[in-house]
Design an enzyme around this catalytic site. Structure first.
Site, mmCIF file in Angstrom:
data_model
loop_
_atom_site.group_PDB
_atom_site.id
_atom_site.type_symbol
_atom_site.label_atom_id
_atom_site.label_comp_id
_atom_site.label_asym_id
_atom_site.label_seq_id
_atom_site.Cartn_x
_atom_site.Cartn_y
_atom_site.Cartn_z
ATOM 1 N N TYR A 66 0.837 -1.208 0.000
ATOM 2 C CA TYR A 66 0.000 0.000 0.000
ATOM 3 C C TYR A 66 0.866 1.250 0.000
ATOM 4 O O TYR A 66 0.565 2.237 -0.667
ATOM 5 C CB TYR A 66 -0.943 0.013 1.208
ATOM 6 C CG TYR A 66 -1.958 1.129 1.097
ATOM 7 C CD1 TYR A 66 -3.165 0.916 0.443
ATOM 8 C CD2 TYR A 66 -1.685 2.404 1.603
ATOM 9 C CE1 TYR A 66 -4.076 1.940 0.284
ATOM 10 C CE2 TYR A 66 -2.600 3.434 1.453
ATOM 11 C CZ TYR A 66 -3.795 3.198 0.798
ATOM 12 O OH TYR A 66 -4.691 4.216 0.637
ATOM 13 N N PHE A 121 -7.061 21.649 -24.598
ATOM 14 C CA PHE A 121 -7.350 20.222 -24.677
ATOM 15 C C PHE A 121 -8.604 19.983 -23.849
ATOM 16 O O PHE A 121 -8.824 20.640 -22.833
ATOM 17 C CB PHE A 121 -6.182 19.355 -24.176
ATOM 18 C CG PHE A 121 -6.485 17.893 -24.363
ATOM 19 C CD1 PHE A 121 -6.448 17.338 -25.629
ATOM 20 C CD2 PHE A 121 -6.876 17.095 -23.305
ATOM 21 C CE1 PHE A 121 -6.790 16.005 -25.833
ATOM 22 C CE2 PHE A 121 -7.221 15.758 -23.498
ATOM 23 C CZ PHE A 121 -7.173 15.213 -24.766
ATOM 24 N N THR A 122 -9.420 19.022 -24.288
ATOM 25 C CA THR A 122 -10.762 18.836 -23.716
ATOM 26 C C THR A 122 -10.750 18.739 -22.179
ATOM 27 O O THR A 122 -11.380 19.554 -21.498
ATOM 28 C CB THR A 122 -11.401 17.564 -24.309
ATOM 29 O OG1 THR A 122 -10.491 16.475 -24.148
ATOM 30 C CG2 THR A 122 -11.701 17.751 -25.787
ATOM 31 N N ASP A 141 2.180 20.408 -20.271
ATOM 32 C CA ASP A 141 1.388 19.218 -20.572
ATOM 33 C C ASP A 141 2.288 18.354 -21.452
ATOM 34 O O ASP A 141 2.407 18.569 -22.652
ATOM 35 C CB ASP A 141 0.084 19.592 -21.283
ATOM 36 C CG ASP A 141 -0.756 18.349 -21.612
ATOM 37 O OD1 ASP A 141 -0.191 17.232 -21.589
ATOM 38 O OD2 ASP A 141 -1.957 18.503 -21.895
ATOM 39 N N LYS A 157 0.159 7.748 -23.344
ATOM 40 C CA LYS A 157 0.587 8.101 -24.701
ATOM 41 C C LYS A 157 2.073 7.770 -24.879
ATOM 42 O O LYS A 157 2.411 6.604 -25.004
ATOM 43 C CB LYS A 157 0.290 9.568 -24.978
ATOM 44 C CG LYS A 157 -1.177 9.867 -25.310
ATOM 45 C CD LYS A 157 -2.054 10.083 -24.138
ATOM 46 C CE LYS A 157 -3.458 10.520 -24.465
ATOM 47 N NZ LYS A 157 -3.915 11.667 -23.737
ATOM 48 N N ARG A 213 -12.736 15.466 -34.145
ATOM 49 C CA ARG A 213 -12.102 16.557 -33.405
ATOM 50 C C ARG A 213 -12.527 17.847 -34.100
ATOM 51 O O ARG A 213 -11.841 18.385 -34.953
ATOM 52 C CB ARG A 213 -10.575 16.427 -33.390
ATOM 53 C CG ARG A 213 -10.069 15.322 -32.471
ATOM 54 C CD ARG A 213 -9.903 15.723 -31.018
ATOM 55 N NE ARG A 213 -10.947 15.292 -30.118
ATOM 56 C CZ ARG A 213 -10.731 14.872 -28.876
ATOM 57 N NH1 ARG A 213 -9.522 14.761 -28.402
ATOM 58 N NH2 ARG A 213 -11.718 14.579 -28.083
ATOM 59 N N PHE A 266 -18.480 14.730 -26.461
ATOM 60 C CA PHE A 266 -18.057 13.854 -27.560
ATOM 61 C C PHE A 266 -17.951 12.393 -27.133
ATOM 62 O O PHE A 266 -18.083 11.497 -27.947
ATOM 63 C CB PHE A 266 -16.714 14.325 -28.135
ATOM 64 C CG PHE A 266 -15.607 14.415 -27.119
ATOM 65 C CD1 PHE A 266 -15.477 15.544 -26.321
ATOM 66 C CD2 PHE A 266 -14.716 13.381 -26.940
ATOM 67 C CE1 PHE A 266 -14.478 15.628 -25.359
ATOM 68 C CE2 PHE A 266 -13.707 13.454 -25.990
ATOM 69 C CZ PHE A 266 -13.596 14.583 -25.200
HETATM 70 C C1 LIG Z 1 -4.787 12.506 -23.243
HETATM 71 C C2 LIG Z 1 -4.424 13.878 -22.915
HETATM 72 C C3 LIG Z 1 -4.677 14.426 -21.653
HETATM 73 C C4 LIG Z 1 -5.485 13.702 -20.593
HETATM 74 O O1 LIG Z 1 -4.924 12.507 -20.216
HETATM 75 P P1 LIG Z 1 -5.791 11.222 -19.799
HETATM 76 O O2 LIG Z 1 -4.740 10.210 -19.452
HETATM 77 O O3 LIG Z 1 -6.594 10.824 -20.993
HETATM 78 O O4 LIG Z 1 -6.632 11.576 -18.645
HETATM 79 C C5 LIG Z 1 -4.233 15.712 -21.395
HETATM 80 N N1 LIG Z 1 -3.598 16.435 -22.329
HETATM 81 C C6 LIG Z 1 -3.348 15.951 -23.558
HETATM 82 C C7 LIG Z 1 -2.650 16.795 -24.562
HETATM 83 C C8 LIG Z 1 -3.757 14.665 -23.902
HETATM 84 O O5 LIG Z 1 -3.541 14.209 -25.138
#
Ligand SMILES: *Cc1c(COP(=O)(O)O)cnc(C)c1O
Length: 459
Positions: A73, A125-126, A216, A259, A383, A450
């Site tokens: 933990y 970004f969303t 980011d 990613k 998009r 979306f």
């Molecule tokens: C995917 C993404 C996020 C959010 O990450 P999640 O792991 O999907 O929560 C933030 N910023 C960018 C540019 C992304 O592509």
């Protein structure tokens, strides 16, 4: 020009069999999914280009790491391996694990943003913008105008327009700007990089105004690769060196390690400031988990640490971006309108040009993504206006200049032949473009619509 080979620096030792579907089956499936590719069952998809998030193929070393999970933990060995790797490769001293990128965005936004603040960023970004708004902030787009032009061939469409930053600070004052958020390889602009020079200017600007610079860093390695290929003075540096240099220009970072770092789940918030780290630890225990695991299992932190090291290898990035360029160049040679230059993680189809008879209010990109699935079983993502959502204050639909369908390439998953089939399918849909109809919502979620919105054709 001499052609650069992008052949994969790996071989395949396990395969996942796919179901092949008929046209009739796909017509039923997309109808059941409300014409939203997010609502399709993965089983009904042949080539899945919905996203590059959490869908990369892990290496044998990463899978070995999974077996080395320390699921204590508190104080897991894997956490310390991950933290040290982040410091060695990304420069940040402190790491707070989160279940994925948006977990980090939530914590950062809650700590930093006060009601009525402004958060400048190089395109929205969303999830990032939503967390900023939920914390009471307003997102302000400071990306160069070229980023909103699908045809501009600017080599660094992720760059910041310094005038826009100056104007913002003149209008609202530095104390209303808690931080500047800079994405590397800007997703919504089409996977477009920021130059080291421009990031350096943003850094000086932030220093001058005593404003934090947040990174980011979801696709920092892809950005580094483009800098190596395009920016003067970086040809002889490795992707690994450039990644470090990019990170070191910034003060803190949010990461979706699904990613670049090729894990199925995970993320983190990282920073150099001890006070920010302490505040983040206080919140992570509320929303994610103890500060030494966040939302992650020990085994996932181990796979992430290994994935970071693999993601910055030059030969990996050359094959990664090379495959995306291979698809993009095939489409360009057939006259398909795509965002140029070809991005790092995806090829973006310009739905406005492909479906000129559908007004943006009827979501041409959403309609194109559905049509591509029916044609071939290829899953892509909208998009455009659907993703952009509504203005938080006025409730009006945003109508972004870019109305795109994203063909996102997972890392190390598909072959050249899959890219060939994808290009052929897009071309077939384009030839029958006049048969594609506009759409309207039958169900519109209030946030991030979306993901779960449903549609029907406008008659
Ligand atoms: C995917 C993404 C996020 C959010 O990450 P999640 O792991 O999907 O929560 C933030 N910023 C960018 C540019 C992304 O592509």
């Amino acid at each position: 020009m001499e052609k650069r080979s992008w052949a994969e620096p790996y071989r395949i030792k396990m395969v996942e069999l796919l179901k092949m579907t008929t046209l009739q089956e796909r017509k039923v499936a997309i109808k059941e999914a409300g014409l939203n590719t997010f609502l399709l069952k993965s089983e009904d998809v042949y080539i899945d280009l919905l996203t590059d998030s959490g869908v990369g193929a892990m290496s044998d070393r990463q899978w070995s790491g999974i077996m080395m999970g320390d699921e204590a933990y508190a104080g897991s060995r894997n956490f310390y391996h991950m933290r040290d790797t982040i410091q060695d490769y990304y420069s940040y001293k402190y790491t707070v694990p989160t279940h994925q990128g948006r977990g980090a965005e939530n914590i950062l936004s809650q700590i930093m943003i006060k009601d009525g603040d402004y958060v400048p960023g190089n395109m929205y970004f969303t999830t990032t913008r939503l967390h900023q708004e939920l914390a009471g902030g307003h997102f302000v787009d400071i990306i160069i105008d070229e980023a909103h032009d699908a045809d501009s061939e600017h080599p660094f469409k992720g760059n910041v327009d310094m005038d826009k930053l100056d104007k913002l600070v003149a209008k609202v004052g530095a104390d209303k700007i808690p931080y500047v958020c800079i994405a590397t390889c800007v997703n919504m602009a089409g996977g477009q990089p920021i130059s080291m020079e421009n990031l350096g200017e943003v850094k000086s600007w932030c220093n001058k105004h005593k404003i934090l610079l947040v990174h980011d860093m979801t696709r920092v390695a892809e950005n580094a690769y483009f800098i190596q290929q395009r920016e003067k003075g970086y040809q002889d540096k490795t992707v690994k060196q450039i990644v470090y240099e990019l990170c070191a220009l910034t003060n803190a970072a949010t990461m979706s390690s699904k990613k670049d770092a090729m894990v199925n789940i995970g993320g983190f918030l990282a920073m150099n400031d001890e006070a920010l780290y302490e505040k983040s630890c206080e919140l992570v225990v509320v929303y994610e988990g103890l500060h030494t695991y966040g939302g992650m299992a020990g085994r996932d932190m181990e796979a992430l640490a290994i994935g970071i090291k693999e993601s910055v290898q030059d030969n990996h990035m050359q094959a990664r971006v090379g495959q995306v360029e291979y698809l993009g160049e095939q489409l360009l040679s057939e006259g398909v309108p795509i965002v140029k230059p070809i991005g790092g993680h995806a090829v973006f189809l310009n739905a406005r040009t492909i479906l000129p008879h559908i007004p943006q209010e009827q979501f041409p990109a959403q309609a194109l993504a559905a049509a591509l699935y029916v044609e071939s079983g290829i899953r892509s993502m909208e998009r455009g206006a659907v993703s952009a959502g509504r203005d938080h204050d006025t409730g009006k639909n945003f109508m972004p200049k870019l109305e795109l369908v994203r063909l996102t390439i997972p890392r190390r998953v598909y072959t050249q032949a899959h890219m060939d089939v994808t290009a052929e399918s897009v071309i077939r849909v384009m030839k029958n473009a006049d048969k594609v109809k506009g759409l309207k919502f039958t169900y519109e979620p209030k946030m991030l619509r979306f993901f779960m919105g449903r549609f029907e054709e406008v008659s």
